[in-house]
Design a protein around this motif. Sequence first.
Motif, PDB file in Angstrom:
ATOM      1  N   GLY A   1     -41.726   0.065 -37.620  1.00 25.28           N
ATOM      2  CA  GLY A   1     -42.794   1.004 -37.940  1.00 25.28           C
ATOM      3  C   GLY A   1     -43.669   1.384 -36.753  1.00 25.28           C
ATOM      4  O   GLY A   1     -44.664   2.081 -36.903  1.00 25.28           O
ATOM      5  N   ASP A   2     -43.303   0.913 -35.562  1.00 28.19           N
ATOM      6  CA  ASP A   2     -44.011   1.304 -34.340  1.00 28.19           C
ATOM      7  C   ASP A   2     -43.210   2.446 -33.708  1.00 28.19           C
ATOM      8  O   ASP A   2     -42.207   2.911 -34.272  1.00 28.19           O
ATOM      9  CB  ASP A   2     -44.068   0.085 -33.399  1.00 28.19           C
ATOM     10  CG  ASP A   2     -45.074   0.243 -32.256  1.00 28.19           C
ATOM     11  OD1 ASP A   2     -45.760   1.286 -32.183  1.00 28.19           O
ATOM     12  OD2 ASP A   2     -45.169  -0.688 -31.432  1.00 28.19           O
ATOM     13  N   VAL A   3     -43.671   2.904 -32.555  1.00 27.59           N
ATOM     14  CA  VAL A   3     -42.856   3.807 -31.750  1.00 27.59           C
ATOM     15  C   VAL A   3     -42.608   3.136 -30.406  1.00 27.59           C
ATOM     16  O   VAL A   3     -43.387   2.278 -29.980  1.00 27.59           O
ATOM     17  CB  VAL A   3     -43.530   5.189 -31.527  1.00 27.59           C
ATOM     18  CG1 VAL A   3     -43.613   5.948 -32.840  1.00 27.59           C
ATOM     19  CG2 VAL A   3     -44.901   5.042 -30.881  1.00 27.59           C
TER      20      VAL A   3
ATOM     21  N   MET B   1     -39.482   7.096 -29.772  1.00 26.46           N
ATOM     22  CA  MET B   1     -38.612   7.002 -30.946  1.00 26.46           C
ATOM     23  C   MET B   1     -39.208   5.977 -31.898  1.00 26.46           C
ATOM     24  O   MET B   1     -39.922   5.068 -31.475  1.00 26.46           O
ATOM     25  CB  MET B   1     -37.205   6.558 -30.518  1.00 26.46           C
ATOM     26  CG  MET B   1     -37.176   5.199 -29.852  1.00 26.46           C
ATOM     27  SD  MET B   1     -35.494   4.753 -29.341  1.00 26.46           S
ATOM     28  CE  MET B   1     -35.800   3.120 -28.634  1.00 26.46           C
ATOM     29  N   PRO B   2     -38.937   6.121 -33.192  1.00 30.88           N
ATOM     30  CA  PRO B   2     -39.453   5.121 -34.124  1.00 30.88           C
ATOM     31  C   PRO B   2     -38.695   3.804 -33.956  1.00 30.88           C
ATOM     32  O   PRO B   2     -37.509   3.804 -33.661  1.00 30.88           O
ATOM     33  CB  PRO B   2     -39.157   5.736 -35.500  1.00 30.88           C
ATOM     34  CG  PRO B   2     -38.041   6.695 -35.273  1.00 30.88           C
ATOM     35  CD  PRO B   2     -38.152   7.172 -33.857  1.00 30.88           C
TER      36      PRO B   2
ATOM     37  N   GLY C   1     -30.995  -2.962 -33.135  1.00 32.21           N
ATOM     38  CA  GLY C   1     -32.007  -1.949 -32.828  1.00 32.21           C
ATOM     39  C   GLY C   1     -31.429  -0.672 -32.240  1.00 32.21           C
ATOM     40  O   GLY C   1     -30.247  -0.549 -31.970  1.00 32.21           O
ATOM     41  N   VAL C   2     -32.316   0.301 -32.100  1.00 28.88           N
ATOM     42  CA  VAL C   2     -31.966   1.565 -31.451  1.00 28.88           C
ATOM     43  C   VAL C   2     -32.588   1.531 -30.059  1.00 28.88           C
ATOM     44  O   VAL C   2     -33.775   1.247 -29.908  1.00 28.88           O
ATOM     45  CB  VAL C   2     -32.500   2.758 -32.269  1.00 28.88           C
ATOM     46  CG1 VAL C   2     -32.275   4.070 -31.520  1.00 28.88           C
ATOM     47  CG2 VAL C   2     -31.818   2.797 -33.629  1.00 28.88           C
TER      48      VAL C   2
END
Lengths: 287, 807
Positions: B98-100, B93-94, B274-275
Motif C-alpha cells: 500500500g506504499d509507493v 509504482m504501488p 514483489g514488483v
Amino acid sequence: MIPGSFDYHRPSTIDEAIGLLASHVGDALILAGGHSLIPMMKLRMATPEHLIDIQDIYDLSAISIGANQIDIGATVTQAQLIHSEELADCCPILRETSLQIADPQIRNLGTIGGNVANGDPGNDMPAIMQLLDADYVLQGPDGTRTVKARAYYEAAYFTARSENEILTSIRFTKPAAGHGSSYHKQKRKIGDYATAAAAVMLEVSNGSCTSASIAMTNLADTPLWAEAAANALIGSALDADAIAAAVAAARAITNPASDGRGPAEYRTHLAGIMVKRAIETAHARAG
Amino acid sequence: MNVQSPPTDKQRIEKLQGLGSSRKRVEDARFTQGKGNYVDDIKLPGMLFGDFVRSPYGHARIKSINKDAALAMPGVVAVLTAEDLKPLNLHYMPTLAGDVQAVLADEKVLFQAQEVAFVVAKDRYIAADACELVEVEYEELPALVDAFKAMDADAPLLREDIKDKMEGAHGARAHYNHIFHWDCGDEEGANKALADADVTVEEMITYQRVHPCPLETCGCVASMDKINGKLTLWGTFQAPHAVRTVASLITNIPEHKIRVVSPDIGGGFGNKVGVYPGYICSAVASIVTGVPIKWVEDRMENLSATAFARDYHMTGKLAATKDGVITGLHCHVLADHGAFDACADPTKFPAGFFNICTGSYDIPVAYCGVDGVYTNKAPGGVAYRCSFRVTEAAYMIERMVDILARKLDMDPAELRMKNFIKKEQFPYTSALGWEYDSGDYHTALEKGMESVSYKALRAEQVDNRAAFERGETRKLMGIGVAFFTEIVGAGPVKNCDILGLGMFDSCEIRIHPTGSAIARLGTISQGQGHATTFAQILATEIGIPAEDITLEEGDTDTAPYGLGTYGSRSTPVAGAATAMAGRKIRAKAQMIAAYLLEVHEGDLEWDIDRFQVKGNPEAHKTMKEIAFASYNQAIPGLEPGLEAVSYYDPPNMTYPFGAYICVVDIDVDTGVTDIRSFYALDDCGTRINPMIIEGQVHGGLTEALAIAMGQEISYDEIGNIKGGSLMDFYLPTAVETPMWTTDFTTTPSPHHPIGAKGVGESPNVGGVPAFSNAVHDAFAHKGLTHTQMPHDHWRVWKTAQKLGLTD
C-alpha cells in the motif's frame, strides 16, 4: 559483475609473453587460472586492456623435485600440487594447504603462481612460501632475477614484481626428512578466505626443537613470517611455556582488518589459537 | 497355459502414483540435464539489454544527471531517468503493502544501490560500460540506519514524497519516518498478567536482516508487439496473475493485452513476489523502442536491491506461575522496512501473521504491537521461506520459552509440554484470534525426544560440563529444542487479499479422449515440484495415473487466475482447488458411467480408477473408458467432453507444526559450532509425496542453518551495505551442511479436501530457533540469557569470552 572490454593474448613461449607485456606495460595483466583476476575484473576493480594468458606456456607447468631443491612452475595448479605423491612425501604442507583452498573445481584451475604473485593477503600460498623461505623467479625484458618470498610482499596487491615482469616459478630448499609441518586455517565456509590461518614447520631432535618456521595468512595486508614466534620454539621441548611464548609473539605482529569474519580483536586471538594448534600438530608429525 | 490375472487393488493403486507415493520428480529430467528454460534463456530477435545506474550513497539528493556521454556511446539506445517516467506517471509504482516505491530515483536516493537510471543497449557489455558514463551529481545527506532512531525528533526526513501524508495505508503515522502501527490482542490483560505473575521474563530479540538469495536472480524480458498492442512479460514472478493485474493498473494497458509468463524459476523464497523497478523499466523501454528488452540483475544487485527479509526487533515478555504455567504474553516489534514499504503481506496484515506469536502454547491472554519505520536501506520485508512474518513470531516465542525455562530452572522440553495446546482443544482459538485447525503437539514432541534419546543427551551434557570444568575439553555441548506452529495457506478471501485480489487459487482440468489429462493452476513452481505432486492429488481423485497428467502453470493467457506460490499456500489452496476440480470431473464421470452401465448413479461406487456397480464389481467402467465415452457418445442430458474448473476459497488457514531437536558442540576458543545432529519431525497433515517432503525439509533446514549461523545484511553508519556479495553473505555448501534426520506424524487438516497442510517453509520456521536455542543452551549453565543472531564464529567466541571461558 560485467568486466570492461579487453584484448586477449595467448602466447606459447615465455619470451613471447614478456614481449607482449613489454609492449602494453601498464595496460596488461597476466592471466593464469583467473580465480583472483576475473572476479576483480567483474567488479571492475581491475580493468586491463590486454590479458596475457600464460596457460599455454608448457615450460611453466611442471613440478621438479631435485636432490636438494624443489622447483614449481607458475601455472602448476593446486590440483597438481595435491596429486603429486612425490611432493607430498617430501613437502606435505603443500598438499595440506592446497586442500584448504576453495573447492575442487577451483583447484583444478587455480595456479600457484597466481596465488602468490599478485599480493592478495587472503591467499594461502604466500605464507607457505615464506614458511619455506622460497625464492620467486621473475622474468622480464632485462632477464631473470629472484626475490625472496619473505621480501616480496609490500602491501595488499603491492609486491616487488615490476609491471613488466612475470613470476615464472618458485624454488625452495627441500625440507629436511623427518620434519613436521601443519597448516591450520579457520574459515566461515568452503571458498572463504581465512579468518585466521597459521603454518608451522619444525624439526625435533631428542625431544628438543632444533629448527622452526611459522607464517600466517590474512592477518595483515601481507602474509606474515613470524620469526620471533619461531625463535621462541627453537631449543625448547615444545612445552606449554614455549608454545605460549610463540603464540604471544605471533599475535604481536598481526594487524588484521575488522570485517565480516570478525573484529580485529577476535582475529588476533584466533591467530594465536591457529599457531598453537599448528605447532601441536607439526610436533606430533615430526620425527 | 499362461493366464494373465487382473491387476490387484494394490497394483492398481501403485500404477496411479497418487497420494503417498514417493514418485520421482518429473521436473528433474530437464533440470539435471541443463535443459530448464529460465528467463535468461529467452532470446528474441532484436532484443536489447537494460542495466541500472545505482546509487553509491545511502541517502543523497540528486543534483543533476548527465546522460550525454552514455548516449554518445555506440550501441546505446536509450537512458531513462525519473524525468522520462514522470510524464507517464510511472516514476513511482504501488507496492504490495500500500506504499509507493520509486521506479527510478526521484530527486533523492534513499538506499545504496537504488535504481537511478536505466541504460538500454545492444548487449549487456555495452550497457554495463554505458552505466559508468552516466554522470550523476549527488549531495550526500545524513543517513538513517538505526531503526531505533527513526522516530527521533531530529531524525533525517527520508520520504519527502509523502511527508505531509500522515494517514498511511494502515492508519495514522506518528512521525514522518513512521509507516504504521498495528496491534492485536488485549494489552491491558497482558499487562495485568505480567503484574500478577510469580515469574516474568523480558528480552529484546532481534531477527536480523537477511536475504532469500535464490540461485537465479530476478529478471524479465518485456516485449511490446506494436501490431496487436500486446505486451508480453516473461519474468521471475512468484505471482504472475497478480503481476499482470498490477501491470494493467499502473500502465492502463487492459489486462487482455498483457500476457505474463513465469518460465522455470530457480528458487524464489519470497524474493520473487514483489514488483521491481527492472520490470517496469523493461516494459517502458519495450513500449518506447518497440523491441524486446531483457533485464537480469547480477548477484550483488540481488543481495543489495531486491527484497530482503526479517529485520524485526522484538521485545517479548512472558508471565508464568512458579511451576511453569504461562499466563500471558506481551510483545512489541520495531520493524525496519527500509526506504519504501514493499513488504509482501496480505494487504490487511501489515505485519503479516505475526500474531501467531503465541506459538504452540495455550496462553490465556496476549498482546502484540508492531511499528514499522523507514530507514535508508533497501525495501522489502518478504517472507523468506516462511509464511508472512511467521518465522519472526516463532523465533520470538521459542526463544522466550527457553529463557523462561532457564529462569524457572526447568527443562525447556518439559516447559513446552506443560504449556502445549492439548489435542482435545482443537479447533483452538488463540488469544490473538487465530483458529488452529488441528494438532497433536504432545505426541510429536514425545516422539522426537524418544527418537533422539533426549534424556541420555541431557545426561551427556552434564558429563560434558563437568569435563569442561576439569579442563579435559574445550568444547561445550548444547541441545536446542524448538516446537513451532505455522500458519500457512493464505487465505480466506474474507480477510486475505493482496491489493484487493482475494487470495483464492484455482485449477482447471481437461480430460483428453484417450484418458490422459492436462491441469492448469494459478500457482507457479520455483522448485517445489508442483508438476509432480499436483498430478498425484489428481491421480487419486480421478483415477488417471499421475504420469498421464500434464501440469501447467505460470502463463496468464492459459492458466486460471490465482495468487501464486509463496507462504506455503500452493498445497493448502491450489492443492485444494485441484482436488475439488477432480471431484467435479468424477461427479460427471459417474453420470457417464451410469449411462454406460445402464444403472442409476446411486448404484455406483468409486473404486481406485473406476466406477463399479455396488455388489457387482465385474460391472464397471474405468476412467479411461469414461473419458472416451464423454467424447463419442451422445448422452442424454449431458454435454460432451470432460472438463472442470475450481476456484477454491479456503475456509481457514492450515497449521502445520513440528518438533525439532539440534545438538551442537562449540569450541569456545574459536567459536566454531559443529552441528552434531539435527532431528526434524514435521506434521504437515496428509503427505502427498514423502520424498519431496523430505527434500523440502532438507532445503528449509539448510536455509535455517544459514540464517541462524551466518546470514546478515548489515549497513555501516552512513548506509553502505555490508555483506552484499557471496564473499560475505553466508550461503552454506554441502560441506557446512550437517546430516538431517527427518521424521513425521500425520494430523490431517479437517477443512482441507485431502487433509494436507503444506510443508515447504516449516523447516525454516522451526529450524532457526532450534539452532539458536542449541547455541544458547551450550552456555546456559554459565548464565547466558540471550545473544543476537547470527551465531557465527566470532559472535560465539565473543559470548564465550564475555562469560570468562576463553581469553
